[in-house]
Design a protein around this motif. Sequence first.
Motif, PDB file in Angstrom:
ATOM      1  N   LEU A   1      85.598  31.578  -7.520  1.00 23.48           N
ATOM      2  CA  LEU A   1      84.303  30.442  -8.298  1.00 23.48           C
ATOM      3  C   LEU A   1      85.623  29.633  -9.186  1.00 23.48           C
ATOM      4  O   LEU A   1      84.746  29.892 -10.430  1.00 23.48           O
ATOM      5  N   SER A   2      86.496  28.976  -9.154  1.00 20.16           N
ATOM      6  CA  SER A   2      86.887  28.959  -9.718  1.00 20.16           C
ATOM      7  C   SER A   2      86.761  26.500 -10.424  1.00 20.16           C
ATOM      8  O   SER A   2      86.668  26.487  -9.832  1.00 20.16           O
TER       9      SER A   2
ATOM     10  N   ASP B   1      87.233  20.332  -6.174  1.00 16.74           N
ATOM     11  CA  ASP B   1      87.851  20.345  -4.813  1.00 16.74           C
ATOM     12  C   ASP B   1      86.565  19.365  -4.600  1.00 16.74           C
ATOM     13  O   ASP B   1      86.211  18.247  -3.312  1.00 16.74           O
ATOM     14  N   VAL B   2      84.887  20.296  -3.951  1.00 17.12           N
ATOM     15  CA  VAL B   2      84.133  20.031  -3.379  1.00 17.12           C
ATOM     16  C   VAL B   2      83.391  18.738  -4.904  1.00 17.12           C
ATOM     17  O   VAL B   2      82.960  17.981  -3.793  1.00 17.12           O
TER      18      VAL B   2
ATOM     19  N   ALA C   1      79.076  28.395  -1.807  1.00 15.58           N
ATOM     20  CA  ALA C   1      78.853  28.171   0.204  1.00 15.58           C
ATOM     21  C   ALA C   1      80.716  28.490   0.236  1.00 15.58           C
ATOM     22  O   ALA C   1      80.832  29.444   1.361  1.00 15.58           O
ATOM     23  N   GLN C   2      81.251  27.518  -0.530  1.00 18.23           N
ATOM     24  CA  GLN C   2      82.983  27.457  -0.136  1.00 18.23           C
ATOM     25  C   GLN C   2      83.466  28.721  -0.136  1.00 18.23           C
ATOM     26  O   GLN C   2      84.588  29.543   0.877  1.00 18.23           O
TER      27      GLN C   2
ATOM     28  N   GLY D   1      72.640  20.614  -5.209  1.00 17.47           N
ATOM     29  CA  GLY D   1      73.746  20.719  -3.756  1.00 17.47           C
ATOM     30  C   GLY D   1      74.965  20.639  -4.257  1.00 17.47           C
ATOM     31  O   GLY D   1      75.433  21.876  -3.459  1.00 17.47           O
ATOM     32  N   VAL D   2      76.107  20.535  -5.022  1.00 19.13           N
ATOM     33  CA  VAL D   2      76.698  20.741  -5.373  1.00 19.13           C
ATOM     34  C   VAL D   2      77.163  21.939  -5.249  1.00 19.13           C
ATOM     35  O   VAL D   2      78.206  23.127  -4.493  1.00 19.13           O
ATOM     36  N   LEU D   3      76.276  22.696  -6.484  1.00 21.60           N
ATOM     37  CA  LEU D   3      76.468  24.049  -7.252  1.00 21.60           C
ATOM     38  C   LEU D   3      76.221  25.056  -5.565  1.00 21.60           C
ATOM     39  O   LEU D   3      77.090  25.974  -5.100  1.00 21.60           O
TER      40      LEU D   3
END
Length: 484
Positions: free
Chosen positions: A370-371, A377-378, A361-362, A354-356
């Motif tokens: 994709l840093s 932050d997520v 998505a962000q 889910g985090v990935l």
Amino acid sequence: METQEISKGHEEKWAECLAIIKDILGPDQAQSYRTWFEPIKFVDWSESTNQLTIQVPSEFYYEYLEENYIDLISRVLHRVYNQKVTLKYNVWVKTEQKTGRVITTTHTGKNTPAQNIQPAPTYIPNSNIIKDPFILPGVKGVIESQLNPTYTFANFVEGDCNKLARTAGLTIARYAVKTTYNPLLIYGKSGLGKTHLIQAIGSEIKELYPKKNVLYVDADTFERQHTQAAIENHRNDFLHYYQNIDVLIIDDVQLFKDKVGTQNAFFQIFNYLHQKGKQIILSSDCPPVEMQGLNDRLLSRFKWGLSAELTVPNFETRLEILKQKIQKEGIEIDEEVMEYIANHITSNIRELEGVLISILAQATINKKQLSLDLAKDVVEKLVKSTQQDISIEFIKKTVCDYFNIAPDQLKSKTRKREIVQSRQVAMYFAKIYTKNSLASIGSQIGGKDHATVLHACKTVNNLMETDKRFKKYILDLEKRFKLQ
């Protein structure tokens, strides 16, 4: 005229009983009330024997009410009539003849000796036709597997957390399901890959042995199918369908809790398949010893084969899962980003993925790189929004404060109702909100064993169904815990 007035008066009393039952069950069990009580009709009242006769739609209704609701019905009848009442059932059964003739079978409830009980006619299915509850009407000789094609061994990452279960599953699949692992029960907390693994076993068997009837079904669906079949007097069709399965895969069997009729049906299916050498694969959120509300004879059969636990994956396994997911998506992410995610999301695989997905998505929607900063932050937002584990000490303090007793009293040997009940409530919430074993919960709350904790949880569940004031206590405490 006088007889009609008496009958009408008792019909109104039965309506009052139904209203009380509806109120006791409350909104949480509104569907249960609609299913099991709304179809009941008042038939007659006998002044000489204090006997109330009601009409139910099928034989299964009579059995289900007697097994699950007779105590509640008896208490309500006594409350309304203020005397002992004998309950009698008229079971209206449609025959399979074209005339549609209706016959009546009368049963006397468990609160009095049965007299002149006639068995209802049983419908024997055509053995050449398999009535598929997933696709009605059924098609001869065809059983759909209901497997998700994305759940395979190829995309199931092996690690120490799942090695035993995965190896056992592969062994079953590759050796034509003729193994000693029958049943295979895979258990573990939510989000650890149980559903993926049991379906992967089914997919592998279907790939290697296409002619075998493989079926995956979750416990909720199985229960709904059985209830519907029983209501419509097609229970034999239901059993016939499941007895034609070569590999039966049931997800979340712990959800059969307190479903007596469904457990009985599954017991018959289990015995038939096992005796015929057919494979049974199950999943649950706990081992058999911790399952509540399941029949002992069913639990004993769960222990016949192999029980394998899925645990939380270690860092290396979590990292491999992320790498496989990224490869599948066809994107590139720096190693340090994946390592950061694998280091900070440790609870389960579902949350990890889910985090990935959130990071991807962000990056896509907000056109960000994709840093590592984006990952931090997520992850930080997710960790802050995730409810922290509640300790047993906090649960004991909260329960004792609510019931206005001293925490030390939970350890006492007194049989005072308020102390015993507070201890049972604390055990109930410790089972829900902590990851402690039943033995650990018992030792920390009164120095009890795991059997006492199981009994406490069952008692709390039963009281919630029958005592509105007690149910309010539990709901009030739940609100306090959810605020933590």
